[in-house]
Design a protein around this motif. Structure first.
Motif, PDB file in Angstrom:
ATOM      1  N   PRO A 260       9.948 -53.425  -1.166  1.00 37.54           N
ATOM      2  CA  PRO A 260       8.897 -52.395  -1.038  1.00 37.54           C
ATOM      3  C   PRO A 260       8.946 -51.296  -2.089  1.00 37.54           C
ATOM      4  N   GLN A 261       9.688 -51.483  -3.173  1.00 38.05           N
ATOM      5  CA  GLN A 261       9.657 -50.492  -4.237  1.00 38.05           C
ATOM      6  C   GLN A 261       8.277 -50.459  -4.885  1.00 38.05           C
ATOM      7  N   VAL A 262       7.968 -49.329  -5.524  1.00 40.47           N
ATOM      8  CA  VAL A 262       6.655 -49.116  -6.117  1.00 40.47           C
ATOM      9  C   VAL A 262       6.834 -48.862  -7.608  1.00 40.47           C
ATOM     10  N   SER A 263       6.073 -49.587  -8.413  1.00 34.12           N
ATOM     11  CA  SER A 263       6.074 -49.363  -9.860  1.00 34.12           C
ATOM     12  C   SER A 263       4.749 -49.858 -10.414  1.00 34.12           C
ATOM     13  N   TRP A 264       4.429 -49.427 -11.632  1.00 30.21           N
ATOM     14  CA  TRP A 264       3.178 -49.852 -12.246  1.00 30.21           C
ATOM     15  C   TRP A 264       3.169 -51.354 -12.507  1.00 30.21           C
ATOM     16  N   GLY A 265       4.301 -51.913 -12.887  1.00 30.30           N
ATOM     17  CA  GLY A 265       4.367 -53.347 -13.125  1.00 30.30           C
ATOM     18  C   GLY A 265       4.108 -54.156 -11.864  1.00 30.30           C
ATOM     19  N   LEU A 266       4.656 -53.716 -10.739  1.00 31.91           N
ATOM     20  CA  LEU A 266       4.402 -54.400  -9.471  1.00 31.91           C
ATOM     21  C   LEU A 266       2.938 -54.294  -9.072  1.00 31.91           C
ATOM     22  N   GLN A 267       2.326 -53.152  -9.318  1.00 33.46           N
ATOM     23  CA  GLN A 267       0.912 -52.995  -8.992  1.00 33.46           C
ATOM     24  C   GLN A 267       0.040 -53.888  -9.860  1.00 33.46           C
ATOM     25  N   LEU A 268       0.391 -54.034 -11.127  1.00 29.94           N
ATOM     26  CA  LEU A 268      -0.352 -54.947 -11.998  1.00 29.94           C
ATOM     27  C   LEU A 268      -0.163 -56.394 -11.563  1.00 29.94           C
ATOM     28  N   ASN A 269       1.024 -56.728 -11.101  1.00 33.34           N
ATOM     29  CA  ASN A 269       1.281 -58.072 -10.609  1.00 33.34           C
ATOM     30  C   ASN A 269       0.431 -58.384  -9.386  1.00 33.34           C
ATOM     31  N   ALA A 270       0.333 -57.413  -8.465  1.00 33.11           N
ATOM     32  CA  ALA A 270      -0.453 -57.633  -7.257  1.00 33.11           C
ATOM     33  C   ALA A 270      -1.953 -57.672  -7.548  1.00 33.11           C
ATOM     34  N   ALA A 271      -2.384 -57.024  -8.627  1.00 32.03           N
ATOM     35  CA  ALA A 271      -3.821 -56.920  -8.909  1.00 32.03           C
ATOM     36  C   ALA A 271      -4.365 -58.121  -9.672  1.00 32.03           C
ATOM     37  N   GLN A 272      -3.491 -58.946 -10.265  1.00 30.88           N
ATOM     38  CA  GLN A 272      -3.989 -59.994 -11.146  1.00 30.88           C
ATOM     39  C   GLN A 272      -4.862 -61.025 -10.423  1.00 30.88           C
ATOM     40  N   ALA A 273      -4.637 -61.242  -9.127  1.00 30.94           N
ATOM     41  CA  ALA A 273      -5.432 -62.231  -8.398  1.00 30.94           C
ATOM     42  C   ALA A 273      -6.784 -61.678  -7.958  1.00 30.94           C
ATOM     43  N   PHE A 274      -6.986 -60.357  -8.068  1.00 30.09           N
ATOM     44  CA  PHE A 274      -8.213 -59.740  -7.562  1.00 30.09           C
ATOM     45  C   PHE A 274      -8.943 -58.947  -8.653  1.00 30.09           C
ATOM     46  N   VAL A 275      -8.628 -59.226  -9.926  1.00 30.10           N
ATOM     47  CA  VAL A 275      -9.145 -58.386 -10.990  1.00 30.10           C
ATOM     48  C   VAL A 275     -10.660 -58.497 -11.126  1.00 30.10           C
ATOM     49  N   LEU A 276     -11.261 -59.644 -10.823  1.00 30.43           N
ATOM     50  CA  LEU A 276     -12.700 -59.807 -10.968  1.00 30.43           C
ATOM     51  C   LEU A 276     -13.462 -59.107  -9.848  1.00 30.43           C
ATOM     52  N   ASP A 277     -12.975 -59.224  -8.623  1.00 33.92           N
ATOM     53  CA  ASP A 277     -13.681 -58.630  -7.487  1.00 33.92           C
ATOM     54  C   ASP A 277     -13.306 -57.165  -7.274  1.00 33.92           C
ATOM     55  N   HIS A 278     -12.076 -56.808  -7.613  1.00 33.71           N
ATOM     56  CA  HIS A 278     -11.602 -55.436  -7.377  1.00 33.71           C
ATOM     57  C   HIS A 278     -10.885 -54.931  -8.640  1.00 33.71           C
ATOM     58  N   PRO A 279     -11.622 -54.632  -9.689  1.00 33.33           N
ATOM     59  CA  PRO A 279     -10.983 -54.251 -10.967  1.00 33.33           C
ATOM     60  C   PRO A 279     -10.210 -52.945 -10.903  1.00 33.33           C
ATOM     61  N   HIS A 280     -10.484 -52.091  -9.913  1.00 36.10           N
ATOM     62  CA  HIS A 280      -9.768 -50.822  -9.841  1.00 36.10           C
ATOM     63  C   HIS A 280      -8.280 -51.029  -9.589  1.00 36.10           C
ATOM     64  N   LEU A 281      -7.909 -52.154  -8.978  1.00 33.13           N
ATOM     65  CA  LEU A 281      -6.494 -52.417  -8.721  1.00 33.13           C
ATOM     66  C   LEU A 281      -5.712 -52.596 -10.023  1.00 33.13           C
ATOM     67  N   LEU A 282      -6.362 -53.100 -11.039  1.00 29.81           N
ATOM     68  CA  LEU A 282      -5.723 -53.284 -12.341  1.00 29.81           C
ATOM     69  C   LEU A 282      -5.927 -52.092 -13.260  1.00 29.81           C
ATOM     70  N   LEU A 283      -7.070 -51.434 -13.135  1.00 32.93           N
ATOM     71  CA  LEU A 283      -7.453 -50.397 -14.087  1.00 32.93           C
ATOM     72  C   LEU A 283      -6.529 -49.184 -14.036  1.00 32.93           C
ATOM     73  N   PHE A 284      -6.280 -48.652 -12.850  1.00 31.39           N
ATOM     74  CA  PHE A 284      -5.601 -47.358 -12.759  1.00 31.39           C
ATOM     75  C   PHE A 284      -4.112 -47.418 -13.111  1.00 31.39           C
ATOM     76  N   PRO A 285      -3.330 -48.377 -12.618  1.00 28.86           N
ATOM     77  CA  PRO A 285      -1.937 -48.430 -13.106  1.00 28.86           C
ATOM     78  C   PRO A 285      -1.848 -48.754 -14.586  1.00 28.86           C
ATOM     79  N   ALA A 286      -2.764 -49.591 -15.091  1.00 27.91           N
ATOM     80  CA  ALA A 286      -2.764 -49.883 -16.529  1.00 27.91           C
ATOM     81  C   ALA A 286      -3.097 -48.628 -17.330  1.00 27.91           C
ATOM     82  N   LEU A 287      -3.995 -47.777 -16.810  1.00 29.76           N
ATOM     83  CA  LEU A 287      -4.350 -46.539 -17.486  1.00 29.76           C
ATOM     84  C   LEU A 287      -3.162 -45.585 -17.548  1.00 29.76           C
ATOM     85  N   PHE A 288      -2.442 -45.425 -16.450  1.00 26.66           N
ATOM     86  CA  PHE A 288      -1.272 -44.554 -16.427  1.00 26.66           C
ATOM     87  C   PHE A 288      -0.183 -45.084 -17.360  1.00 26.66           C
ATOM     88  N   LEU A 289       0.049 -46.388 -17.308  1.00 30.22           N
ATOM     89  CA  LEU A 289       1.058 -46.999 -18.168  1.00 30.22           C
ATOM     90  C   LEU A 289       0.709 -46.834 -19.640  1.00 30.22           C
TER      91      LEU A 289
END
Length: 312
Positions: A260-289
């Motif tokens: 259950p640790q939290v990091s930008w890399g883990l968030q990008l990993n979780a977002a890759q399967a939903f990037v087309l339908d929910h791009p915000h999951l990939l956009l915001f951690p990538a922006l901070f990184l």
């Protein structure tokens, strides 16, 4: 014809007037260089933008609860009914897969990435200074041994080497990540430090200090280190961004930090399967990184331009 008689006082004054001016001591030269560099750096808008960004990221890493309470509504609440909902007025970053406020989660992901980048760079810089001083000053078999070890590490790809080590120890945390990245990241700065020491060891002021009886420790710490450290510090500043990118890459590949640790890399990993339908999951951690890594790169480039006399 009357001869002009010069008094000793006049002869002394003439000699003083015609003598060449004395060179300022090395400490005064270093102070002047640092002052000139600061005057140049503070005139660059990119430097101030990078500093403000990094100060903000540091504050988020040190006190994430303060920002989540100020910027989000019920930042610690998670409801699966809100899973993957997009941004709204009350939740500007939307929600993640577990229905948690995404802004709060992205803010919490700042700490491991920034901590890894700073800790790995500080440890690598310390190793580089010690080994570079000893190898460049003494040379001999110790220099040959360290040089061959660095050659071995240079032949090992950074991400591949870290992946192999971390896969072999699956129950690892942030401390293990920092250790692995340090073991793989000290070589470049060590080579630079060694080359600087070799170039300065034959300088006239070092030879003069040696003839006056200065011991090796004083020669290295008092005369060589202050003049050799600047290029290594510039590379270290650039290295922070590279380490943060490497840590996020390992998390994204699934061999770095684990839930259950939290990091930008883990968030990008979780977002890759939903990037087309929910791009915000990939956009915001990538922006901070990207903003964090780019800020360190801009600062490193600015320091290099300010302290390198060849670029004046």
């Amino acid at each position: 014809m009357t001869d002009t008689i010069r008094t000793p006082e006049a002869t002394s004054d003439t000699a003083e007037d015609t003598a060449s001016p004395k060179a300022p001591p090395p400490s005064r030269q270093r102070a002047s260089l640092a002052k000139d560099a600061w005057l140049e750096l503070r005139q660059r808008p990119t430097v101030w933008a990078a500093l403000v960004t990094l100060l903000l990221m540091t504050a988020m890493a040190l006190a994430p609860g303060v920002f989540t309470s100020l910027l989000t509504e019920a930042g610690g609440r998670c409801d699966l009914a809100d899973s993957k909902l997009g941004p709204s007025a009350s939740h500007p970053f939307g929600f993640d897969l577990q229905g948690c406020d995404y802004l709060a989660q992205v803010i919490r992901g700042t700490r491991p990435s920034l901590l890894a980048g700073l800790a790995v760079t500080a440890a690598s810089l310390l190793i580089a200074v010690v080994l570079g001083l000893l190898c460049g000053f003494y040379g001999g078999w110790f220099d040959a041994l360290v040089s061959r070890i660095t050659d071995i590490f240079f032949g090992l790809p950074f991400v591949l080497g870290a992946t192999v080590i971390l896969v072999a120890f699956p129950d690892h945390g942030l401390g293990a990540m920092i250790l692995v990245l340090t073991v793989l990241g000290w070589t470049t700065m060590t080579r630079i430090m060694r080359s600087q020491v070799i170039a300065l060891a034959d300088a006239d002021y070092v030879k003069a200090a040696r003839m006056l009886g200065a011991r090796p420790a004083r020669l290295m710490l008092r005369h060589i280190l202050p003049n050799a450290i600047t290029p290594v510090v510039v590379v270290a500043m650039l290295n922070v961004g590279a380490v943060i990118s490497g840590e996020a890459t390992l998390d994204f590949l699934g061999v770095g930090l684990q839930y259950p640790q939290v990091s930008w890399g883990l968030q990008l990993n979780a977002a890759q399967a939903f990037v087309l339908d929910h791009p915000h999951l990939l956009l915001f951690p990538a922006l901070f990184l990207s903003a964090t890594v780019l800020s360190f790169i801009l600062l490193g480039d600015a320091l290099r331009d300010a302290f390198d006399p060849r670029l004046k």
